[in-house]
Design a protein around this motif. Sequence first.
Motif, PDB file in Angstrom:
ATOM      1  N   PRO A   6     -32.829 -11.941  43.150  1.00 49.88           N
ATOM      2  CA  PRO A   6     -33.585 -13.678  43.874  1.00 49.88           C
ATOM      3  C   PRO A   6     -34.398 -14.114  42.274  1.00 49.88           C
ATOM      4  CG  PRO A   6     -34.370 -11.916  44.805  1.00 49.88           C
ATOM      5  CD  PRO A   6     -33.645 -11.199  43.957  1.00 49.88           C
ATOM      6  N   ILE A   7     -35.473 -13.247  41.879  1.00 47.76           N
ATOM      7  CA  ILE A   7     -36.105 -13.865  41.197  1.00 47.76           C
ATOM      8  C   ILE A   7     -36.365 -12.918  39.147  1.00 47.76           C
ATOM      9  CG2 ILE A   7     -37.900 -14.588  42.510  1.00 47.76           C
ATOM     10  CD1 ILE A   7     -39.401 -12.116  41.719  1.00 47.76           C
TER      11      ILE A   7
ATOM     12  N   GLU B   8     -43.224 -16.834  36.168  1.00 46.74           N
ATOM     13  CA  GLU B   8     -42.636 -18.397  36.858  1.00 46.74           C
ATOM     14  C   GLU B   8     -41.944 -18.582  38.157  1.00 46.74           C
ATOM     15  OE1 GLU B   8     -42.348 -16.303  33.931  1.00 46.74           O
ATOM     16  OE2 GLU B   8     -43.931 -17.984  32.346  1.00 46.74           O
ATOM     17  N   ASP B   9     -40.803 -18.049  37.951  1.00 44.14           N
ATOM     18  CA  ASP B   9     -39.628 -17.890  39.178  1.00 44.14           C
ATOM     19  C   ASP B   9     -40.988 -17.258  40.562  1.00 44.14           C
ATOM     20  OD1 ASP B   9     -37.442 -18.587  37.217  1.00 44.14           O
ATOM     21  OD2 ASP B   9     -37.456 -16.357  37.853  1.00 44.14           O
ATOM     22  N   LEU B  10     -41.724 -17.060  40.700  1.00 43.82           N
ATOM     23  CA  LEU B  10     -42.579 -16.522  41.405  1.00 43.82           C
ATOM     24  C   LEU B  10     -43.301 -17.601  41.888  1.00 43.82           C
ATOM     25  CD1 LEU B  10     -43.499 -12.722  41.558  1.00 43.82           C
ATOM     26  CD2 LEU B  10     -42.651 -13.177  43.183  1.00 43.82           C
TER      27      LEU B  10
ATOM     28  N   LYS C 263     -43.475 -20.272  41.420  1.00 46.98           N
ATOM     29  CA  LYS C 263     -42.698 -21.778  42.209  1.00 46.98           C
ATOM     30  C   LYS C 263     -41.810 -22.024  43.332  1.00 46.98           C
ATOM     31  CE  LYS C 263     -38.093 -21.427  38.848  1.00 46.98           C
ATOM     32  NZ  LYS C 263     -37.405 -22.405  37.992  1.00 46.98           N
ATOM     33  N   GLN C 264     -42.155 -20.905  43.646  1.00 46.34           N
ATOM     34  CA  GLN C 264     -41.161 -20.538  45.729  1.00 46.34           C
ATOM     35  C   GLN C 264     -42.328 -19.812  45.905  1.00 46.34           C
ATOM     36  OE1 GLN C 264     -40.388 -17.401  47.122  1.00 46.34           O
ATOM     37  NE2 GLN C 264     -41.869 -16.876  45.141  1.00 46.34           N
ATOM     38  N   THR C 265     -41.709 -20.061  47.205  1.00 43.06           N
ATOM     39  CA  THR C 265     -43.219 -20.078  48.697  1.00 43.06           C
ATOM     40  C   THR C 265     -42.219 -18.529  49.098  1.00 43.06           C
ATOM     41  OG1 THR C 265     -42.577 -21.663  50.059  1.00 43.06           O
ATOM     42  CG2 THR C 265     -44.395 -21.552  49.046  1.00 43.06           C
ATOM     43  N   GLU C 266     -40.781 -18.547  49.273  1.00 49.02           N
ATOM     44  CA  GLU C 266     -40.017 -17.487  50.170  1.00 49.02           C
ATOM     45  C   GLU C 266     -40.820 -16.122  50.063  1.00 49.02           C
ATOM     46  OE1 GLU C 266     -35.520 -17.057  51.765  1.00 49.02           O
ATOM     47  OE2 GLU C 266     -35.808 -18.106  49.774  1.00 49.02           O
ATOM     48  N   ILE C 267     -40.656 -15.914  48.670  1.00 45.84           N
ATOM     49  CA  ILE C 267     -41.077 -14.274  48.849  1.00 45.84           C
ATOM     50  C   ILE C 267     -42.527 -14.521  48.308  1.00 45.84           C
ATOM     51  CG2 ILE C 267     -40.555 -12.330  46.715  1.00 45.84           C
ATOM     52  CD1 ILE C 267     -38.028 -13.712  46.693  1.00 45.84           C
TER      53      ILE C 267
ATOM     54  N   TYR D  18     -52.824 -18.618  44.952  1.00 44.24           N
ATOM     55  CA  TYR D  18     -51.814 -18.424  46.197  1.00 44.24           C
ATOM     56  C   TYR D  18     -52.044 -17.197  46.984  1.00 44.24           C
ATOM     57  CZ  TYR D  18     -47.699 -16.518  48.730  1.00 44.24           C
ATOM     58  OH  TYR D  18     -47.270 -15.508  49.264  1.00 44.24           O
TER      59      TYR D  18
ATOM     60  N   LYS E 120     -38.511 -10.113  50.461  1.00 42.28           N
ATOM     61  CA  LYS E 120     -40.010 -11.475  50.822  1.00 42.28           C
ATOM     62  C   LYS E 120     -41.207 -11.345  50.141  1.00 42.28           C
ATOM     63  CE  LYS E 120     -36.422 -13.517  53.273  1.00 42.28           C
ATOM     64  NZ  LYS E 120     -35.728 -14.195  52.638  1.00 42.28           N
TER      65      LYS E 120
END
Length: 895
Positions: free
Chosen positions: A645-646, A650-652, A654-658, A686, A712
């Motif tokens: 999923p990542i 940068e992937d971490l 720009k998302q909030t699900e994980i 964050y 998650k």
Amino acid sequence: MKMLLLLTLLWRDALCGSPSVQIGGLFPRGADQEYSAFRVGMVQFGTADFRLTPHIDNLEVANSFAVTNCFCSQFSRGVYAIFGFYDKKSVNTITSFCETLHVSFITPSFPVEGMNQFVLQMRPDIKGPLVSLVEYYKWEKFAYLYDSDRGLSTLQVILDTAAERKWVVTAINVGNLKDERKDEAYRSLFQDLESRKERRIILDCEQDKVKDIMEQVITIGRHVKGYHYIIANLGFVDGDLSKIQYGGANVSGFQIVDFDDPVVAKFDQRWEALEEKEYPGADTRIRYTSALTYDAVQVMTEAFRFLHKQRIDMSRRGNSGDCLANPAVPWAQGVEIERALKQVRVDGLTGNIQFDQYGKRVNYSVTIMELKNNGPVKIGYWNEVDKMVVTKSDLYPNDTMGMENKTVVVTTILEAPYVMLKKNAELFQDNDRYEGYCVDLAAEIAKHCGIRYQLRIVKDGKYGARDAETKIWNGMVGELVYGKADIAVAPLTITLVREEVIDFSKPFMSLGISIMIKKPQKSKPGVFSFLDPLAYEIWMCIVFAYIGVSVVLFLVSRFSPYEWQLEEPEDGALPLTTESTNEFGIFNSLWFSLGAFMRQGCDISPRSLSGRIVGGVWWFFTLIIISSYTANLAAFLTVERMVSPIESAEDLAKQTEIAYGTLDSGSTKEFFRRSKIALFDKMWQYMKSAEPSVFVKKTAEGVLRVRKSKGKYAYLLESTMNEYIEQRKPCDTMKVGGNLDSKGYGIATPKGSSLRNMVNLAVLKLNEQGLLDKLKNKWWYDKGECGSGGGESKEKTSALSLSNVAGVFYILVGGLGLAMMVALVEFCYKSRTEAKKMKVAANTLSSPQHTRNYTHTLSSPQHPPNFNLQSPSHQPNYATYKEGYNVYGIESVKI
């Protein structure tokens, strides 16, 4: 208790019948230990034939009015001499009264300049020792921090000497700082000195102010190697130097009380036996001001005993008890007392006690001290005759002497795979109880350095951080700083704040912050996985290209004259029509393009140059596309892939699900907290505001949270530990992306330790021999539980299964079914059309006109029956036959 009983009995005997001399005492508030020393001196030096009787006042010595009131009160009581303290504001008042009334004043306060006949200075002058020490260290540039409450005499001597020796001195007054903002002022002051590159500093202050300054020095990290402080008072060991002791900075000073002297040692034993409730301050070692107070009592006792033996009349008559009389009446015997005091020569706690004609100490000796890792150490002494004499020439001795006969204490921490207890550890002793990377590394280093060592697990289980309030280091760093260990062999990250208080070797392992996530399930090939070799966008482009090429081919065939031709009749037959035909209609164009794309060809092909150009470029296009598709098809069908999923930080971000977090205390958290990079700052904002908290107390807790979070939660930790856990069962974690930073693990030693160079050379040698890499492979991969290179995470090629190619069969079956449906529709449509034609023909034959014509033809002799009539209306439909249809109509029954 025995000592207390003895002092009480002596005091009682002294009060019961021995002659007494009235003595005054002026003590500032808070001088509890000094007052206790004064009382002990009164008892100690009082005898059956002579004693001193004190009259004590406690006051604020900075208040001139209070000093005047107490002094006059003491004088009116008929005291023969006064012992007390003063400061810059009250010194002139006291000296004026003493000169006017001829009352001797004995004081341990700072010496004053000038010719004060009736003031005896118990404290030796520090100017000579200070200048000699600066000359010995060869300082040419330094800062001089002084307390104006102690006067400016020492500063004046320093500046005069600086002018003569061409020193560069920065003088700063720290005596006027307000208490409520002093900490901030000290920090600002030292930051300013740092900007000026001032790292040699003299502190000419009393011990309480020195303590405040040193606390701020430690807070801002100015107590490390490269800094040198001289404490310009006579109580070097009186302050708490433990916090700065292991910082690395050089600290020098002076000591007037020699605790190795037999006289002092004997007093110290009696002092420790006193009850703190009865004698406040007796629970701590006697300070130099208290020692001066004790010696002052001895001086007064000796002087008045001498006068008593000489039977000198010291009575007070007339108005000599009024200090404010006008004119003032001096005490006639005051001069005799003053002379007797100055003639005293005794050995006290502060060494030889002797005065000159001005009441200043002469022929005294001051010990030169320097702070070492094992505490304050004497390096020499100073006296008026020899000046500075160095008895320990090597100020920074090499403590490697005899290292081979010493067992080095190695502190470490239980952290797999660096240090672990063996399964049967209870059967072993000492170092044999442990195993791991750092255990092997410590053994190799000891072999190269030729030392014996003992492994000790750090008690608090921490790596090492400084407490924000107490400024005390914990963990392995604290054990090195405070001398509890000689070396630390552990996964200890080299950081700036740690380097300020301990020394690191060259890194034995390089690493960085990495991301750990739960290993995702391997994705099985889908029904239409044969489409995966090309992206969705490419497939769409191919479809549009196919349609576009077919349309272009249709258009150029219509425009080009070479694609039009007359229809050729069968052999022996006449041409049926003079119209030209074109084989590339829209459906034939689509069929040609599809056949070329599928590499199957077609029964028609372009005849014109323009049509052949279109066909050629389309063939080239299909050649490249089909070749590329075929090259990737095998890999996509035979390899099971894990879809993560990542893939990066940068992937971490720009998302909030994980959710993602770090260890609650450590270098990783500090990295994000201090980072100025926008990406890492966003991640820190964050993490610190996330609810519930994303921080964990231990690495094991973070790994467990990753495994139980069902993808998650991502844990940020050092890459080496990430790689190790990835090799541990149940093999359900994985490292994604690259390292976020670059750092290293180092072997730590205390500041100035001789082990540093030996350890450094050993690490470099082990690295060049490749042993460090062998150790890592041994404990990370050779002992791994998930196979080489990650075990199940490694992609394997296997035989194709039905699920890999099921989509192809679905398309085949779907195509066959579609063909059958189309054939059925065609049959139904044509049958309906022909049925309509047959119905029209039947209606035509049944009409009366058609019947008469047919009968007449048959009965006429001139016209015999002809079954091959070529009437235009009854001409066979050749076009229909050519298309292959069996037509059942009127023409088929002609005879």
